[in-house]
Design an enzyme around this catalytic site. Sequence first.
Site, PDB file in Angstrom:
ATOM      1  N   LYS A 157       4.346   3.573 -12.077  1.00  0.00           N
ATOM      2  CA  LYS A 157       4.674   5.000 -11.863  1.00  0.00           C
ATOM      3  C   LYS A 157       3.500   5.915 -12.161  1.00  0.00           C
ATOM      4  O   LYS A 157       3.315   6.935 -11.503  1.00  0.00           O
ATOM      5  CB  LYS A 157       5.890   5.419 -12.686  1.00  0.00           C
ATOM      6  CG  LYS A 157       5.735   5.259 -14.203  1.00  0.00           C
ATOM      7  CD  LYS A 157       6.471   4.069 -14.698  1.00  0.00           C
ATOM      8  CE  LYS A 157       6.171   3.759 -16.148  1.00  0.00           C
ATOM      9  NZ  LYS A 157       6.834   2.546 -16.592  1.00  0.00           N
ATOM     10  N   LYS A 171       7.847   9.546 -13.672  1.00  0.00           N
ATOM     11  CA  LYS A 171       9.010   9.136 -12.873  1.00  0.00           C
ATOM     12  C   LYS A 171       9.617  10.326 -12.129  1.00  0.00           C
ATOM     13  O   LYS A 171      10.105  10.193 -11.005  1.00  0.00           O
ATOM     14  CB  LYS A 171      10.044   8.464 -13.781  1.00  0.00           C
ATOM     15  CG  LYS A 171       9.566   7.107 -14.317  1.00  0.00           C
ATOM     16  CD  LYS A 171      10.430   6.598 -15.452  1.00  0.00           C
ATOM     17  CE  LYS A 171       9.984   5.209 -15.917  1.00  0.00           C
ATOM     18  NZ  LYS A 171      10.661   4.785 -17.155  1.00  0.00           N
TER      19      LYS A 171
HETATM   20  N1  HSE Z   1       8.752   2.440 -21.434  1.00  0.00           N
HETATM   21  C1  HSE Z   1       9.626   2.580 -20.308  1.00  0.00           C
HETATM   22  C2  HSE Z   1      11.006   2.968 -20.818  1.00  0.00           C
HETATM   23  C3  HSE Z   1       9.649   1.284 -19.547  1.00  0.00           C
HETATM   24  O1  HSE Z   1      11.221   2.925 -22.031  1.00  0.00           O
HETATM   25  O2  HSE Z   1      11.867   3.313 -20.024  1.00  0.00           O
HETATM   26  C4  HSE Z   1      10.127   1.389 -18.132  1.00  0.00           C
HETATM   27  O3  HSE Z   1       9.413   2.286 -17.361  1.00  0.00           O
END
Ligand code: HSE
Length: 373
Positions: A88, A188
């Site tokens: 992402k 995201k």
């Molecule tokens: N570190 C991210 C989370 C992992 O905790 O959602 C997935 O993108």
Amino acid sequence: MRIGLLGFGTVGKGVYELTSARKDMQVVTVLCRRDLTLPDATVTHSFDDILNDDTIDTVVEAIGGLHPAFEYVHAAILAGKNIVTANKALVATYYDDLLPLAEKMGVMFRCTASVGGGIGWLSELERVRRIETVTRVGGIMNGTCNYILDSMTRLGLTYQEALTQAQELGYAEADPTTDVDGIDTWHKLIVSANIAFGVSLDISRIPAAGIRNIKAEDVENFKDHGYVCKLVSTGIHQGGRFSAYVQPTLFGSSEPEYIVPTNYNLITLVGNTSGRQSFFGQGAGRYPTAYNVVQDCADLLRGQGFYCPYGAKVPVDNSSPLCYYVRGGSWPEDKIADRWGNAIVSAPVSVEFAHHWLLENPDAFIAALPTGR
Ligand code: HSE
């Protein structure tokens, strides 16, 4: 499909395992720093072995981070190879470089696993866009933050205890500041909103507030008023205007976000005919993420490239007003509507104002109050 796989970590190994018995796609070469022997694939330390192999039509990028992922993906597109990535940060940061280039070179590019791990979120956005206009996207997109906030609320853990547990369970990014400062959610949101609205948002105007300063007293304040706190992203397209931001937000018990447990995600879109649709599931982990990488490869085999045509660059306008819970820092007296213990509840201020104030008061904690969504 003959795949060159970049990386053999959590996601890369999962992709190798999920494709090993398939007839329609095969990982033929793996780029990996370690010395490794695999039954069905050549392992190399040199990206050139993949780039210069004309029999490899698709590059699956699973090394993460920006560099050298960007240079590898850029070179692979120029070499006419299709791309599947779960990265992402790469897609959000280099959207304006990679997507037009992929269009120009006529290669396919997909990144479904980059948002929501195993949830078919971006691929569903693509379907929704065929029928209707998306007016809102966002939600709980980071499992680590949800785990921390949920553990503080339900189990009474301190912030540090909950973060340590999330790291031990493998939810957090290598550098957990990316999670707790809202950067992972920010990436995201950018990918989701660009695809949902068919534009390229001006990312320099999308603010992110995280949860690193939340304390037990905040959680108690929220409980006393019937709320829980979640880290959420918001992207809105209304009347030709786009707004986008990431911030802790309070939810009452009548809202689905209120009960999202542990490391789960709840990602929502609002369409102008279908209304609200929400997607719930595990947003991280080897097999959920690898599953969506393989789904993307299957979509490439059906000729499905990116989710929408690359759209025009658009400004972000975060002038709409919200009320905020604010603890710490020096909030202007004329913008206070209420007091909850040591914290204040603000009069309506613009999202832009609140985030600008937070930059000048970096030890403070803010959370948006419900708006009657
Ligand atoms: N570190 C991210 C989370 C992992 O905790 O959602 C997935 O993108």
